[in-house]
Design a protein around this motif. Structure first.
Motif, short mmCIF file in Angstrom:
data_model
loop_
_atom_site.label_atom_id
_atom_site.label_comp_id
_atom_site.label_asym_id
_atom_site.label_seq_id
_atom_site.Cartn_x
_atom_site.Cartn_y
_atom_site.Cartn_z
N CYS A 17 0.67 -1.08 0.11
CA CYS A 17 -0.02 -0.06 -0.07
C CYS A 17 0.77 1.26 0.09
O CYS A 17 1.82 1.24 0.88
CB CYS A 17 -0.90 0.03 1.23
N THR A 59 -1.08 -3.63 5.95
CA THR A 59 -0.60 -2.26 6.48
C THR A 59 -1.11 -2.06 7.97
O THR A 59 -0.23 -1.62 8.60
CB THR A 59 -1.62 -1.35 5.65
N LEU A 69 -8.76 1.64 1.03
CA LEU A 69 -7.91 1.49 -0.36
C LEU A 69 -9.09 2.78 -1.37
O LEU A 69 -9.95 2.42 -1.22
CB LEU A 69 -8.05 -0.09 -0.95
#
Length: 159
Positions: A17, A59, A69
């Motif tokens: 991420c 994450t 996201l």
């Protein structure tokens, strides 16, 4: 018959991420094989897990941040260099996502090997290229900074 031709080859599927807050990128400093390196929050896809669920989980586990996201950045294929013992380097298939921070759990114990989570500017991260865990770290950030974004529904999980 050559045994190598009969072996099943499978890359390591990983997720990562790119989390941005106030122009800074969330990265992890981690100990890997005796070296302190920088990486995005990233890790391996687990059995029966969707790519998006893996990205959220990794994450959180590595930084203590719950994120949302926002986009799919891209898929990246990379082969690590061969090891000193003569073994071929592992192959990685990284799925990278853009995300925004939602909530931080400062009391969360981070994954083993993670030293700390840091917020770095793109310049600070680029200046430490020698410490990147792999070339995937900067390539994913570079694509993100260039505006590469795809809808999350680009990725489909078929039951």
């Amino acid at each position: 018959m050559d045994n190598a031709k009969n072996q099943v080859w499978q890359p390591d599927v990983t997720v990562a991420c790119v989390v941005v807050r106030d122009g800074r990128l969330l990265v992890v400093e981690e100990d890997v094989q005796g070296q302190r390196v920088l990486n995005q929050p990233a890790g391996h896809l687990e059995p029966d897990e969707s790519l998006t669920a893996a990205a959220l989980r990794e994450t959180l586990e590595e930084t203590g941040w719950q994120v949302r996201l926002t986009a799919f950045i891209g898929a990246y294929q990379w082969q690590a260099p061969a090891q000193s013992n003569g073994n071929a380097g592992r192959h990685y298939l990284r799925m990278a996502f853009a995300a925004e921070p939602v909530h931080h759990d400062a009391d969360r114990v981070l994954d083993e090997g993670i030293v700390q989570a840091l917020w770095l500017t793109p310049r600070q991260l680029a200046d430490q290229a020698a410490r990147h865990r792999s070339p995937l770290v900067w390539r994913v950030v570079e694509d993100f900074l260039a505006g590469r974004r795809y809808p999350l529904d680009t990725l489909q999980q078929i039951a």
